[in-house]
Design an enzyme around this catalytic site. Structure first.
Site, PDB file in Angstrom:
ATOM      1  N   PHE A  60      -1.718   8.167   4.279  1.00 57.09           N
ATOM      2  CA  PHE A  60      -2.524   8.781   5.353  1.00 57.09           C
ATOM      3  C   PHE A  60      -3.761   9.501   4.814  1.00 57.09           C
ATOM      4  CE2 PHE A  60       1.535   9.602   8.128  1.00 57.09           C
ATOM      5  CZ  PHE A  60       1.652   8.251   8.363  1.00 57.09           C
ATOM      6  N   ASN A 118       0.826  -1.206   0.000  1.00 53.73           N
ATOM      7  CA  ASN A 118       0.000   0.000   0.000  1.00 53.73           C
ATOM      8  C   ASN A 118       0.859   1.254   0.000  1.00 53.73           C
ATOM      9  OD1 ASN A 118      -0.545   1.936   2.522  1.00 53.73           O
ATOM     10  ND2 ASN A 118       0.248  -0.017   3.284  1.00 53.73           N
ATOM     11  N   ASN A 143       5.085   6.020   3.161  1.00 51.13           N
ATOM     12  CA  ASN A 143       4.299   6.672   2.103  1.00 51.13           C
ATOM     13  C   ASN A 143       4.108   8.169   2.269  1.00 51.13           C
ATOM     14  OD1 ASN A 143       3.882   4.129   0.854  1.00 51.13           O
ATOM     15  ND2 ASN A 143       2.432   3.675   2.493  1.00 51.13           N
ATOM     16  N   THR A 144       4.706   8.750   3.298  1.00 51.71           N
ATOM     17  CA  THR A 144       4.698  10.205   3.442  1.00 51.71           C
ATOM     18  C   THR A 144       6.151  10.647   3.305  1.00 51.71           C
ATOM     19  OG1 THR A 144       2.760  10.243   4.874  1.00 51.71           O
ATOM     20  CG2 THR A 144       4.246  12.117   5.063  1.00 51.71           C
ATOM     21  N   LYS A 199       5.853   4.106  16.862  1.00 55.14           N
ATOM     22  CA  LYS A 199       5.780   2.988  15.904  1.00 55.14           C
ATOM     23  C   LYS A 199       6.946   3.086  14.928  1.00 55.14           C
ATOM     24  CE  LYS A 199       2.693   0.534  12.810  1.00 55.14           C
ATOM     25  NZ  LYS A 199       1.299   0.320  12.430  1.00 55.14           N
ATOM     26  N   ASN A 227       6.013  -1.263  11.337  1.00 55.44           N
ATOM     27  CA  ASN A 227       5.230  -0.790  10.215  1.00 55.44           C
ATOM     28  C   ASN A 227       5.563  -1.651   8.980  1.00 55.44           C
ATOM     29  OD1 ASN A 227       3.656   1.031   8.584  1.00 55.44           O
ATOM     30  ND2 ASN A 227       4.121   2.625  10.074  1.00 55.44           N
ATOM     31  N   SER A 230       5.798   5.308   8.509  1.00 52.42           N
ATOM     32  CA  SER A 230       5.135   4.969   7.249  1.00 52.42           C
ATOM     33  C   SER A 230       6.049   5.348   6.094  1.00 52.42           C
ATOM     34  CB  SER A 230       3.823   5.740   7.125  1.00 52.42           C
ATOM     35  OG  SER A 230       3.408   5.706   5.775  1.00 52.42           O
TER      36      SER A 230
END
Ligand SMILES: Cc1cc2nc3c(=O)[nH]c(=O)nc-3n(C[C@H](O)[C@H](O)[C@H](O)COP(=O)(O)O)c2cc1C
Length: 371
Positions: A120, A116, A182-183, A223, A252, A180
């Site tokens: 967010f 994925n 993805n940021t 996390k 994560n 994460s």
């Protein structure tokens, strides 16, 4: 059984994010009435080891829903009745944001994995508070906060503080997501200097709010990524201990694509993003074991990554996890997964001669850290 034979084949025909939205809507509608939730709870709820005490909170079982499944808190209450001991909603950001363009969620069924790059997507902290106000789940509630995409990394501390200040009164614990993939630049917040500034500021705000409201401060957890080097993990543990954090959520998703069974074409068609599920299992377990040893057992480790079964959860507990969470396992195993894992854990503990879950936590940390 019904999930294996009927529901999963149907859901897996839909594009992954459509299936996810369908599942959210079904759960939110199906479990909106108190009577239905109570009926589900009778069927799924488990307390196999009695009440578990972790960072001052009481958990009815060690199996939680990981962040990302319920970003806006809309189904936390329904999901709790499916046998989870705790639910972590979010990641929520201070500013509402759409996330990355679709498609951004992909299945790799041969690997029992997902990729994925959601980024967010969420309605923002104000909306989350509004949603949860009358819909708190009947179990421990974690709220996971992250950085708004529009905010530069240099201004991240204020952005996290704004989210924390909005959500703190509804949370039993707050998870700080710095991992994460993805940021852009988010994972730079795992660097010791940046992390110390962020966690220190959050802990200070936590103390100020608690004394103003005359209540104990909240347990805070951070996390982390599975892609950290040993030296980085050691520094993170130091910062977490120095800032009085209660625990670490490990891990994560990973950016690695090593060891996948799916064809290289299938994997590259997914593009960039975080990989979750079975291929992450061993890597996450090793990180948990390392964190357990580095923290000399003084932080609670929440183990997450590739848990589908009781055996997977047991491995994480033996590595040092005091609690576990899952996301991808729910997609592949269906809504009975928390109940099945809890039943299986009780069985394994009995078979292996453990009188309590706590006795098993970290019992193989040395071996699994070296694996
Ligand atoms: C689609 C998807 C979205 C996710 N979103 C978030 C998120 O918003 N915040 C977060 O901390 N973790 C997020 N995660 C990571 C999960 O919480 C979990 O750490 C990771 O998937 C490993 O667990 P699993 O193998 O059981 O899925 C997401 C995972 C997936 C698959």
């Amino acid at each position: 059984m019904l999930y294996d034979s009927l529901l999963r084949p149907l859901l897996f025909r839909l594009p992954p994010e459509t299936a996810h939205e369908f599942a959210l809507r079904t759960l939110s509608f199906g479990l909106s009435a108190d009577s239905l939730r109570r009926a589900a709870a009778r069927r799924f709820s488990r307390e196999p080891f009695g009440v578990l005490e972790r960072f001052g909170l009481k958990f009815r079982n060690p199996v939680g829903l990981a962040a990302g499944f319920d970003k806006n808190g809309t189904i936390a209450r329904g999901v709790a009745s499916l046998g989870f001991g705790f639910v972590e909603v979010g990641t929520v950001t201070h500013h509402a944001q759409p996330g990355n363009p679709r498609p951004r969620l992909f299945r790799l069924p041969q690997d029992r994995a997902l990729v994925n790059r959601a980024g967010f997507n969420n309605d923002g902290a104000v909306a989350l508070v509004e949603t949860l106000r009358d819909r708190r789940p009947d179990c421990v509630l974690g709220i996971n906060i992250g950085k708004s995409r529009s905010v530069e990394i240099e201004d991240a501390v204020d952005d996290y503080l704004a989210s924390f200040t909005l959500v703190h009164h509804l949370a039993d614990y707050v998870a700080v997501n710095v991992s994460s993939p993805n940021t852009p630049h988010l994972r730079e917040l795992q660097r010791a200097d940046r992390l110390a500034a962020l966690l220190g500021a959050l802990q200070q705000r936590n103390g100020e709010l608690a004394s103003k409201e005359m209540r104990p401060s909240l347990p805070l957890l951070v996390k982390v990524s599975p892609d950290l080097h040993a030296g980085e993990a050691e520094l993170i543990v130091d910062v977490a201990l120095q800032t009085g954090f209660a625990g670490i959520i490990a891990t994560n998703t990973t950016t690695s694509r090593a060891g996948l069974r799916s064809s290289p074409e299938t994997v590259s068609a997914c593009g960039e993003g975080g990989l979750s599920g079975a291929p992450l299992r061993a890597r996450a377990t090793q990180m948990i074991a390392s964190l357990r040893r580095l923290s000399r057992s003084s932080l609670v480790i929440v183990g997450v990554g590739g848990i589908f079964s009781a055996a997977d959860a047991w491995e994480k507990i033996c590595a040092g996890a005091g609690l576990v969470q899952l996301y991808t396992g729910l997609v592949y195993e269906g809504f009975g997964v928390a109940r099945d894992i809890n039943d299986g854990l009780a069985e394994i503990a009995r078979r292996e001669g453990f009188r309590s879950l706590d006795e098993a936590v970290g019992c193989r940390a040395d071996q699994l850290a070296a694996a």
